[in-house]
Scaffold this motif. Structure first.
Motif, PDB file in Angstrom:
ATOM      1  N   THR A 211       1.517 -13.470 -14.720  1.00  0.00           N
ATOM      2  CA  THR A 211       2.718 -13.405 -15.033  1.00  0.00           C
ATOM      3  C   THR A 211       3.398 -12.565 -13.632  1.00  0.00           C
ATOM      4  O   THR A 211       4.586 -13.001 -13.370  1.00  0.00           O
ATOM      5  CB  THR A 211       2.918 -12.151 -16.189  1.00  0.00           C
ATOM      6  N   LEU A 212       2.623 -11.960 -12.972  1.00  0.00           N
ATOM      7  CA  LEU A 212       3.270 -11.120 -11.900  1.00  0.00           C
ATOM      8  C   LEU A 212       3.112 -12.268 -10.707  1.00  0.00           C
ATOM      9  O   LEU A 212       4.274 -12.075  -9.769  1.00  0.00           O
ATOM     10  CB  LEU A 212       2.275 -10.015 -11.347  1.00  0.00           C
ATOM     11  N   ALA A 213       2.205 -12.895 -10.445  1.00  0.00           N
ATOM     12  CA  ALA A 213       2.196 -13.805  -9.471  1.00  0.00           C
ATOM     13  C   ALA A 213       3.309 -14.911  -9.590  1.00  0.00           C
ATOM     14  O   ALA A 213       3.649 -15.261  -8.307  1.00  0.00           O
ATOM     15  CB  ALA A 213       0.795 -14.806  -9.569  1.00  0.00           C
ATOM     16  N   CYS A 214       3.742 -15.413 -10.705  1.00  0.00           N
ATOM     17  CA  CYS A 214       4.502 -16.220 -10.850  1.00  0.00           C
ATOM     18  C   CYS A 214       5.972 -15.650 -10.821  1.00  0.00           C
ATOM     19  O   CYS A 214       7.074 -16.401 -11.193  1.00  0.00           O
ATOM     20  CB  CYS A 214       4.460 -17.218 -11.880  1.00  0.00           C
TER      21      CYS A 214
ATOM     22  N   ARG B 216      -6.113 -14.827  -5.050  1.00  0.00           N
ATOM     23  CA  ARG B 216      -5.206 -14.421  -4.116  1.00  0.00           C
ATOM     24  C   ARG B 216      -5.560 -13.457  -3.248  1.00  0.00           C
ATOM     25  O   ARG B 216      -6.287 -12.558  -3.699  1.00  0.00           O
ATOM     26  CB  ARG B 216      -3.879 -13.993  -4.765  1.00  0.00           C
ATOM     27  N   ASP B 217      -4.967 -13.378  -2.132  1.00  0.00           N
ATOM     28  CA  ASP B 217      -5.185 -12.192  -1.177  1.00  0.00           C
ATOM     29  C   ASP B 217      -4.447 -11.041  -1.956  1.00  0.00           C
ATOM     30  O   ASP B 217      -3.382 -11.090  -2.077  1.00  0.00           O
ATOM     31  CB  ASP B 217      -4.676 -12.481   0.360  1.00  0.00           C
ATOM     32  N   LYS B 218      -5.070  -9.656  -1.967  1.00  0.00           N
ATOM     33  CA  LYS B 218      -4.402  -8.916  -2.642  1.00  0.00           C
ATOM     34  C   LYS B 218      -3.135  -8.190  -2.090  1.00  0.00           C
ATOM     35  O   LYS B 218      -2.337  -7.647  -2.760  1.00  0.00           O
ATOM     36  CB  LYS B 218      -5.506  -7.599  -2.942  1.00  0.00           C
ATOM     37  N   GLU B 219      -3.273  -8.119  -0.717  1.00  0.00           N
ATOM     38  CA  GLU B 219      -2.115  -7.697  -0.060  1.00  0.00           C
ATOM     39  C   GLU B 219      -0.966  -8.854   0.414  1.00  0.00           C
ATOM     40  O   GLU B 219       0.194  -8.695   0.052  1.00  0.00           O
ATOM     41  CB  GLU B 219      -2.580  -7.159   1.317  1.00  0.00           C
ATOM     42  N   THR B 220      -1.344  -9.958   1.034  1.00  0.00           N
ATOM     43  CA  THR B 220      -0.407 -11.030   1.234  1.00  0.00           C
ATOM     44  C   THR B 220       0.071 -11.804   0.289  1.00  0.00           C
ATOM     45  O   THR B 220       1.033 -12.320   0.100  1.00  0.00           O
ATOM     46  CB  THR B 220      -0.813 -11.659   2.376  1.00  0.00           C
ATOM     47  N   GLY B 221      -0.883 -12.035  -0.661  1.00  0.00           N
ATOM     48  CA  GLY B 221      -0.639 -13.253  -1.944  1.00  0.00           C
ATOM     49  C   GLY B 221      -1.064 -14.692  -1.348  1.00  0.00           C
ATOM     50  O   GLY B 221      -0.551 -15.686  -2.220  1.00  0.00           O
ATOM     51  N   ASP B 222      -1.740 -14.709  -0.393  1.00  0.00           N
ATOM     52  CA  ASP B 222      -2.188 -15.980   0.115  1.00  0.00           C
ATOM     53  C   ASP B 222      -3.166 -16.523  -0.721  1.00  0.00           C
ATOM     54  O   ASP B 222      -4.296 -15.742  -1.115  1.00  0.00           O
ATOM     55  CB  ASP B 222      -3.100 -15.839   1.397  1.00  0.00           C
ATOM     56  N   CYS B 223      -3.263 -17.913  -1.273  1.00  0.00           N
ATOM     57  CA  CYS B 223      -4.114 -18.191  -2.208  1.00  0.00           C
ATOM     58  C   CYS B 223      -4.715 -19.611  -1.804  1.00  0.00           C
ATOM     59  O   CYS B 223      -3.757 -20.405  -1.470  1.00  0.00           O
ATOM     60  CB  CYS B 223      -3.325 -18.470  -3.344  1.00  0.00           C
TER      61      CYS B 223
ATOM     62  N   ARG C 131       4.768 -14.679  -2.733  1.00  0.00           N
ATOM     63  CA  ARG C 131       3.779 -14.101  -1.896  1.00  0.00           C
ATOM     64  C   ARG C 131       4.168 -12.480  -2.083  1.00  0.00           C
ATOM     65  O   ARG C 131       4.956 -11.989  -2.895  1.00  0.00           O
ATOM     66  CB  ARG C 131       4.154 -14.354  -0.410  1.00  0.00           C
ATOM     67  N   GLY C 132       3.032 -11.655  -1.657  1.00  0.00           N
ATOM     68  CA  GLY C 132       3.068 -10.149  -1.590  1.00  0.00           C
ATOM     69  C   GLY C 132       2.044  -9.810  -2.538  1.00  0.00           C
ATOM     70  O   GLY C 132       1.434 -10.342  -3.081  1.00  0.00           O
ATOM     71  N   ALA C 133       1.998  -8.264  -2.349  1.00  0.00           N
ATOM     72  CA  ALA C 133       0.748  -7.586  -3.103  1.00  0.00           C
ATOM     73  C   ALA C 133       0.748  -7.841  -4.425  1.00  0.00           C
ATOM     74  O   ALA C 133       1.654  -7.396  -5.150  1.00  0.00           O
ATOM     75  CB  ALA C 133       0.758  -6.223  -2.550  1.00  0.00           C
TER      76      ALA C 133
ATOM     77  N   ASN D 139       3.927  -5.731  -5.112  1.00  0.00           N
ATOM     78  CA  ASN D 139       5.321  -5.649  -4.144  1.00  0.00           C
ATOM     79  C   ASN D 139       5.630  -7.025  -4.071  1.00  0.00           C
ATOM     80  O   ASN D 139       5.052  -8.098  -3.066  1.00  0.00           O
ATOM     81  CB  ASN D 139       4.699  -5.136  -2.827  1.00  0.00           C
ATOM     82  N   THR D 140       6.316  -7.710  -4.785  1.00  0.00           N
ATOM     83  CA  THR D 140       6.887  -8.882  -4.975  1.00  0.00           C
ATOM     84  C   THR D 140       8.441  -8.956  -5.020  1.00  0.00           C
ATOM     85  O   THR D 140       8.884  -7.970  -5.827  1.00  0.00           O
ATOM     86  CB  THR D 140       6.080  -9.999  -6.079  1.00  0.00           C
ATOM     87  N   HIS D 141       8.947 -10.240  -4.621  1.00  0.00           N
ATOM     88  CA  HIS D 141      10.470 -10.134  -4.777  1.00  0.00           C
ATOM     89  C   HIS D 141      10.761 -11.555  -4.811  1.00  0.00           C
ATOM     90  O   HIS D 141       9.977 -12.405  -4.271  1.00  0.00           O
ATOM     91  CB  HIS D 141      11.390  -9.513  -3.948  1.00  0.00           C
ATOM     92  N   ILE D 142      11.917 -11.978  -5.376  1.00  0.00           N
ATOM     93  CA  ILE D 142      12.197 -13.475  -5.396  1.00  0.00           C
ATOM     94  C   ILE D 142      12.837 -13.841  -4.217  1.00  0.00           C
ATOM     95  O   ILE D 142      14.030 -13.019  -3.958  1.00  0.00           O
ATOM     96  CB  ILE D 142      13.238 -13.506  -6.744  1.00  0.00           C
TER      97      ILE D 142
END
Length: 311
Positions: free
Chosen positions: A217-220, A272-279, A293-295, A307-310
Motif C-alpha cells: 500500500t505504501l510502495a504504490c 526494495r531498498d529501505k532508504e531509496t526504494g530501489d527495487c 521511490r523513497g524510504a 518518506n514517499t511523495h507523488i
DNA sequence: CACTTCTGTAGAGATGGTGA
DNA sequence: TCACCATCTCTACAGAAGTG
C-alpha cells in the motif's frame, strides 16, 4: 485527502482504485511477479474443496497465521492432516476441556509440534485447543452453523466471533480468529480458497492489514507522507480506511485486492531498498507504473520510517 | 531479524442522565 | 436548554511473547 492523526500521512483513494483495477486482472491472468497461488490454496490430502473438513481445516489453521511464514504454516498443516495419527487435531469433536491441562494437553502440544504446525508450542496449542473447544461447545463443531446463525452476513459473523466468551471465565472464546487481521483473512479464505459463495456484506469487511498489505500500500502510494519512529500498529487503521475509501463505488471490494497486495509485497516490495526504494523486480512488476521511490522501512518495533511523495 | 497477537494504559470524544 | 458528571467507546501507544 485525509490526514492521519499525529502522523503526516495522506490517503490517495484514486491511486488505490487504479491499483486495484490493475492488480485484480493481473492476478487472475498470469499472477503477480509470477505468483498466483496463495499458501492456503492447496487442499489437504483426500479433502474436497468446500467440504466441512476443508472449512474446519481453514478455520483451525488460520488462527495460527501470525508471526510466521504463511507458506510454511499451511504446508505443515497439510502434513499434520496427512498423518492419521495427528489428523484428529482438525476435528473439534475430538476436543474437551481436560485438554487444556496435564497429559492430554501435552499430547496435543506434541502432536502439533510433530510437523511444526506450532511454532510457539504453548501459545499455539493454547489457541488451537481453546478454539476447538468453543467450536464444539457452541456450534456443534461446524463453522457453517456460525454462518447460518448470522444469515451469512460476514460483518455479523466476525462480530459474533469477536464477542463470544467462555461461560466459565468470560474470556474470549475464539483466540486470534477474533483479531482485526485474522478475522477478515478467515472470511477471505473461505470465499476464495474454499469457494463459499453465500457470504453477504463482504464489502464492509475491512482489509486484513498485515505487513505485506501495508508495505505494498505504501510502495504504490495509496498512502504517502513523511514520518519516522512510528509503529505499524499506528497506521493499520489508516490503511484499512484507505482501502475502504478506494473501493467505494467500485465493483470490487477491499478483500478482492488482498491476495494481489500480498504477492506484490512478498515477492516484490519486500526487496526494495529501505532508504531509496530501489527495487530489483521493478522491470517485471505488474505495479511498476504506480511504484514510488523513497524510504519505506517497517521493522517490528516503533522505528518505522516512511518518506514517499507523488511525483 | 521476521512477524502479529496479547495485556494494559491513557486520552479524546460521544452518550446519557440529573438537577437547576 | 444548559452545566455537570459518570460511563462507554475508540484510538493510539508500549512492552512482551517466541521459534527459525
Amino acid at each position: 485527502m485525509e490526514k492521519a492523526k499525529g502522523l503526516n500521512l495522506q490517503v490517495h483513494a484514486d491511486r488505490g482504485r487504479k491499483l486495484a483495477d490493475m492488480l485484480i486482472p493481473a492476478l487472475a491472468d498470469g499472477g503477480i511477479l509470477g505468483h498466483k497461488e496463495m499458501p492456503e490454496d492447496a487442499l489437504p490430502e483426500g479433502v474436497e474443496k468446500g467440504s466441512l473438513e476443508h472449512i474446519r481445516f481453514i478455520t483451525m489453521v488460520v488462527a495460527l497465521d501470525y508471526m510466521r511464514d504463511a507458506n510454511a504454516l499451511w504446508r505443515h498443516a497439510r502434513d499434520t492432516y496427512a498423518d492419521p495419527g495427528t489428523r484428529y487435531l482438525f476435528n473439534p469433536s475430538e476436543f474437551s476441556e481436560d485438554m487444556l491441562h496435564g497429559a492430554r494437553y501435552a499430547k496435543v502440544r506434541a502432536d502439533m509440534e510433530k510437523y511444526s504446525l506450532s511454532q510457539k508450542s504453548d501459545r499455539d496449542a493454547g489457541i488451537w485447543i481453546r478454539n476447538a473447544i468453543s467450536l464444539k461447545r457452541d456450534w456443534g463443531s461446524n463453522p457453517c452453523k456460525i454462518f447460518k446463525a448470522n444469515g451469512w452476513d460476514a460483518v455479523k459473523i466476525l462480530e459474533c466471533i469477536r464477542d463470544a466468551k467462555n461461560p466459565e471465565d468470560h474470556k474470549p472464546a475464539f483466540l486470534n480468529l477474533k483479531g482485526e487481521k485474522i478475522g477478515p483473512l478467515w472470511i477471505r479464505m473461505l470465499r476464495d480458497s474454499a469457494g463459499l459463495e453465500e457470504f453477504k456484506n463482504l464489502e464492509d469487511v475491512p482489509m486484513p492489514v498485515d505487513i505485506h498489505v501495508a508495505r505494498a500500500t505504501l510502495a504504490c502510494g495509496v498512502v504517502t507522507g513523511s514520518a519516522e519512529g512510528f509503529r505499524l500498529d499506528s497506521i493499520r487503521g489508516l490503511i484499512r480506511n484507505a482501502w475502504k475509501e478506494s473501493m467505494e463505488g467500485s465493483e470490487n471490494i477491499p478483500l478482492d485486492v488482498d491476495e494481489a497486495l500480498w504477492h506484490l509485497s512478498k515477492y516484490g516490495c519486500t526487496h526494495r531498498d529501505k532508504e531509496t526504494g530501489d527495487c530489483r523486480h521493478i522491470k517485471r512488476c505488474e505495479a511498476r507504473s504506480m511504484c514510488l521511490r523513497g524510504a519505506i522501512h517497517l521493522p517490528n518495533g516503533k522505528n518505522c520510517k516512511l518518506n514517499t511523495h507523488i511525483p
